[in-house]
Write a protein that holds these residues in place. Structure first.
Motif, PDB file in Angstrom:
ATOM      1  N   MET A 179       0.841  -1.197   0.000  1.00  0.00           N
ATOM      2  CA  MET A 179       0.000   0.000   0.000  1.00  0.00           C
ATOM      3  C   MET A 179       0.879   1.251   0.000  1.00  0.00           C
ATOM      4  N   MET A 180       0.522   2.216  -0.859  1.00  0.00           N
ATOM      5  CA  MET A 180       1.199   3.504  -0.892  1.00  0.00           C
ATOM      6  C   MET A 180       0.265   4.582  -0.358  1.00  0.00           C
ATOM      7  N   LEU A 181       0.830   5.533   0.359  1.00  0.00           N
ATOM      8  CA  LEU A 181       0.073   6.672   0.852  1.00  0.00           C
ATOM      9  C   LEU A 181       0.698   7.948   0.325  1.00  0.00           C
ATOM     10  N   VAL A 182      -0.101   8.742  -0.368  1.00  0.00           N
ATOM     11  CA  VAL A 182       0.331  10.056  -0.853  1.00  0.00           C
ATOM     12  C   VAL A 182      -0.277  11.103   0.051  1.00  0.00           C
ATOM     13  N   THR A 183       0.546  11.823   0.795  1.00  0.00           N
ATOM     14  CA  THR A 183       0.046  12.930   1.603  1.00  0.00           C
ATOM     15  C   THR A 183      -0.024  14.175   0.718  1.00  0.00           C
ATOM     16  N   GLY A 184      -0.838  15.130   1.144  1.00  0.00           N
ATOM     17  CA  GLY A 184      -1.033  16.317   0.311  1.00  0.00           C
ATOM     18  C   GLY A 184      -1.594  15.947  -1.047  1.00  0.00           C
ATOM     19  N   ALA A 185      -2.510  14.983  -1.062  1.00  0.00           N
ATOM     20  CA  ALA A 185      -2.940  14.375  -2.323  1.00  0.00           C
ATOM     21  C   ALA A 185      -3.794  15.286  -3.183  1.00  0.00           C
ATOM     22  N   THR A 186      -4.243  16.420  -2.651  1.00  0.00           N
ATOM     23  CA  THR A 186      -4.988  17.372  -3.470  1.00  0.00           C
ATOM     24  C   THR A 186      -4.143  18.593  -3.817  1.00  0.00           C
ATOM     25  N   GLY A 187      -2.853  18.561  -3.464  1.00  0.00           N
ATOM     26  CA  GLY A 187      -1.961  19.682  -3.746  1.00  0.00           C
ATOM     27  C   GLY A 187      -1.335  19.597  -5.127  1.00  0.00           C
ATOM     28  N   ASN A 188      -0.484  20.560  -5.425  1.00  0.00           N
ATOM     29  CA  ASN A 188       0.103  20.647  -6.766  1.00  0.00           C
ATOM     30  C   ASN A 188       0.909  19.414  -7.140  1.00  0.00           C
ATOM     31  N   ILE A 189       1.673  18.886  -6.194  1.00  0.00           N
ATOM     32  CA  ILE A 189       2.486  17.699  -6.471  1.00  0.00           C
ATOM     33  C   ILE A 189       1.674  16.437  -6.228  1.00  0.00           C
ATOM     34  N   GLY A 190       1.006  16.367  -5.081  1.00  0.00           N
ATOM     35  CA  GLY A 190       0.302  15.156  -4.700  1.00  0.00           C
ATOM     36  C   GLY A 190      -0.775  14.749  -5.674  1.00  0.00           C
ATOM     37  N   ARG A 191      -1.533  15.716  -6.182  1.00  0.00           N
ATOM     38  CA  ARG A 191      -2.601  15.399  -7.133  1.00  0.00           C
ATOM     39  C   ARG A 191      -2.024  14.751  -8.387  1.00  0.00           C
ATOM     40  N   ALA A 192      -0.946  15.327  -8.912  1.00  0.00           N
ATOM     41  CA  ALA A 192      -0.320  14.767 -10.111  1.00  0.00           C
ATOM     42  C   ALA A 192       0.267  13.389  -9.837  1.00  0.00           C
ATOM     43  N   LEU A 193       0.829  13.190  -8.636  1.00  0.00           N
ATOM     44  CA  LEU A 193       1.410  11.903  -8.286  1.00  0.00           C
ATOM     45  C   LEU A 193       0.336  10.829  -8.185  1.00  0.00           C
ATOM     46  N   VAL A 194      -0.785  11.136  -7.559  1.00  0.00           N
ATOM     47  CA  VAL A 194      -1.886  10.170  -7.475  1.00  0.00           C
ATOM     48  C   VAL A 194      -2.326   9.745  -8.867  1.00  0.00           C
ATOM     49  N   GLU A 195      -2.444  10.705  -9.766  1.00  0.00           N
ATOM     50  CA  GLU A 195      -2.873  10.388 -11.133  1.00  0.00           C
ATOM     51  C   GLU A 195      -1.859   9.494 -11.839  1.00  0.00           C
ATOM     52  N   GLU A 196      -0.569   9.784 -11.654  1.00  0.00           N
ATOM     53  CA  GLU A 196       0.463   8.966 -12.308  1.00  0.00           C
ATOM     54  C   GLU A 196       0.495   7.549 -11.741  1.00  0.00           C
ATOM     55  N   LEU A 197       0.432   7.419 -10.438  1.00  0.00           N
ATOM     56  CA  LEU A 197       0.472   6.094  -9.820  1.00  0.00           C
ATOM     57  C   LEU A 197      -0.752   5.278 -10.205  1.00  0.00           C
ATOM     58  N   PRO A 232      13.645  20.145  -5.000  1.00  0.00           N
ATOM     59  CA  PRO A 232      13.283  20.981  -6.145  1.00  0.00           C
ATOM     60  C   PRO A 232      13.654  22.436  -5.934  1.00  0.00           C
ATOM     61  N   THR A 233      13.792  23.112  -7.047  1.00  0.00           N
ATOM     62  CA  THR A 233      13.989  24.558  -7.030  1.00  0.00           C
ATOM     63  C   THR A 233      12.622  25.245  -7.003  1.00  0.00           C
ATOM     64  N   GLN A 234      12.570  26.514  -7.316  1.00  0.00           N
ATOM     65  CA  GLN A 234      11.336  27.298  -7.302  1.00  0.00           C
ATOM     66  C   GLN A 234      10.254  26.642  -8.158  1.00  0.00           C
ATOM     67  N   PHE A 235       9.015  26.565  -7.632  1.00  0.00           N
ATOM     68  CA  PHE A 235       7.891  25.955  -8.350  1.00  0.00           C
ATOM     69  C   PHE A 235       7.302  26.937  -9.367  1.00  0.00           C
ATOM     70  N   ALA A 236       6.918  26.424 -10.528  1.00  0.00           N
ATOM     71  CA  ALA A 236       6.188  27.245 -11.500  1.00  0.00           C
ATOM     72  C   ALA A 236       4.893  27.775 -10.887  1.00  0.00           C
ATOM     73  N   SER A 237       4.274  26.988 -10.035  1.00  0.00           N
ATOM     74  CA  SER A 237       2.992  27.369  -9.436  1.00  0.00           C
ATOM     75  C   SER A 237       3.111  28.533  -8.461  1.00  0.00           C
ATOM     76  N   ASN A 238       4.332  28.953  -8.115  1.00  0.00           N
ATOM     77  CA  ASN A 238       4.482  30.109  -7.230  1.00  0.00           C
ATOM     78  C   ASN A 238       3.895  31.380  -7.827  1.00  0.00           C
ATOM     79  N   VAL A 239       3.760  31.418  -9.156  1.00  0.00           N
ATOM     80  CA  VAL A 239       3.191  32.621  -9.775  1.00  0.00           C
ATOM     81  C   VAL A 239       1.710  32.788  -9.450  1.00  0.00           C
ATOM     82  N   MET A 240       1.121  31.796  -8.787  1.00  0.00           N
ATOM     83  CA  MET A 240      -0.255  31.971  -8.318  1.00  0.00           C
ATOM     84  C   MET A 240      -0.341  33.132  -7.327  1.00  0.00           C
ATOM     85  N   TRP A 241       0.789  33.543  -6.763  1.00  0.00           N
ATOM     86  CA  TRP A 241       0.800  34.732  -5.900  1.00  0.00           C
ATOM     87  C   TRP A 241       0.278  35.952  -6.664  1.00  0.00           C
ATOM     88  N   TRP A 242       0.428  35.930  -7.967  1.00  0.00           N
ATOM     89  CA  TRP A 242       0.015  37.082  -8.774  1.00  0.00           C
ATOM     90  C   TRP A 242      -1.412  36.951  -9.314  1.00  0.00           C
TER      91      TRP A 242
END
Length: 277
Positions: free
Chosen positions: A1-19, A129-139
């Motif tokens: 069994m795998m558990l993805v925390t933050g599963a609705t976040g920017n990384i977690g959501r994409a990881l759940v879909e890939e797995l 990781p370095t700076q996230f592309a999603s950081n521009v959501m600040w704008w």
């Protein structure tokens, strides 16, 4: 069994879909509100709050592989709970600042979390990781309101990474051999400046987006109101005030591990254009 925390976040959501698409086996997604979580069919939604490790007990039952985005201040309890539950392998998202700016407070905190994991007895893979592309959501609010995007260091380019690429590397680490006891620095495919980011958003929206460069002092005053003085200084150092070759280096780690080119910033904007419209 795998558990993805933050599963609705920017990384977690994409990881759940890939797995899920990979058919990687039994999979759980952790969320604070299962009623609002939308996961692919067959993915078990489990409720828990990473700020309260005791709430993770049922979510961790039977879990052997854990994906965790570092939550400085709560990680010791989370890792302890994972170890007691019998988790075998943890993939941790830390930060590239551990190696580029170890003198900064947030970097030191991430170093401590990495050390906790390495000393836990569980197998580990660390992603920096370095700076996230999603950081521009600040704008996003300013852009939707046709207001001016105000940023310092307008022409400093950083190798910004698409969060889905972090997810792709995490998927490989969770499902493929050869990634345990490894640390990976992750970047996007090229450096991109704030000015270029705004231009990319404007191109997708099909309209001008007002843009102005401001001083570090102005930026600090604005950021400190919600980040605090120390965190604001750290962000400003990392976005242009304290550059070094290690921070600016573009790495091919994503393509080397996943076999696919790292996604570009304009690709992220195209996928998330509705947030700015």
């Amino acid at each position: 069994m795998m558990l993805v925390t933050g599963a609705t976040g920017n990384i977690g959501r994409a990881l759940v879909e890939e797995l899920h698409a990979l058919g990687a086996g039994p999979l759980r997604g952790l969320t604070r509100d299962t009623a609002k979580a939308v996961f692919p069919e067959g993915v078990e939604a489990v409720e828990g709050d990473l700020a309260r490790a005791a709430s993770l007990k049922s979510a961790l039952e039977g879990v052997r592989s854990l994906f965790l985005v570092s939550r400085v201040g709560a990680d010791a309890d989370i890792l302890d709970a994972a170890g007691r539950a019998g988790v075998d392998h943890v993939v941790l998202v830390s930060s590239i600042t551990v190696q580029t700016h170890p003198h900064l407070g947030p970097a030191g905190e991430n170093v401590a979390v990495e050390r906790l994991l390495k000393d836990s007895g569980m197998a580990w893979t660390i992603l920096r990781p370095t700076q996230f592309a999603s950081n521009v959501m600040w704008w996003a609010d300013a852009i939707r309101g046709h207001e001016t995007v105000r940023v310092p260091y307008a022409d400093v380019g950083l190798p910004t990474i698409h969060p889905a690429d972090i997810a792709s590397v995490a998927r490989a680490a969770l499902t493929e051999p050869g990634h345990r006891e490894r640390t990976y620095a992750l970047t996007g495919p090229e450096r991109i400046t704030p000015r270029q980011q705004v231009e990319a958003i404007a191109a997708v929206l099909g309209r001008d987006v007002p843009f102005a460069e401001i001083s570090r002092e102005e930026a600090h005053r604005e950021m400190a109101t919600f980040l605090g003085d120390e965190a604001a200084d750290a962000v400003l150092d990392l976005t242009g005030g304290d550059l070094n070759d290690e921070l600016l280096t573009v790495r091919d780690t994503v393509s080397r591990i996943t076999g696919s080119p790292a996604r570009s910033f304009p690709q992220w904007v195209s996928e998330n254009a509705a947030a700015f419209a």
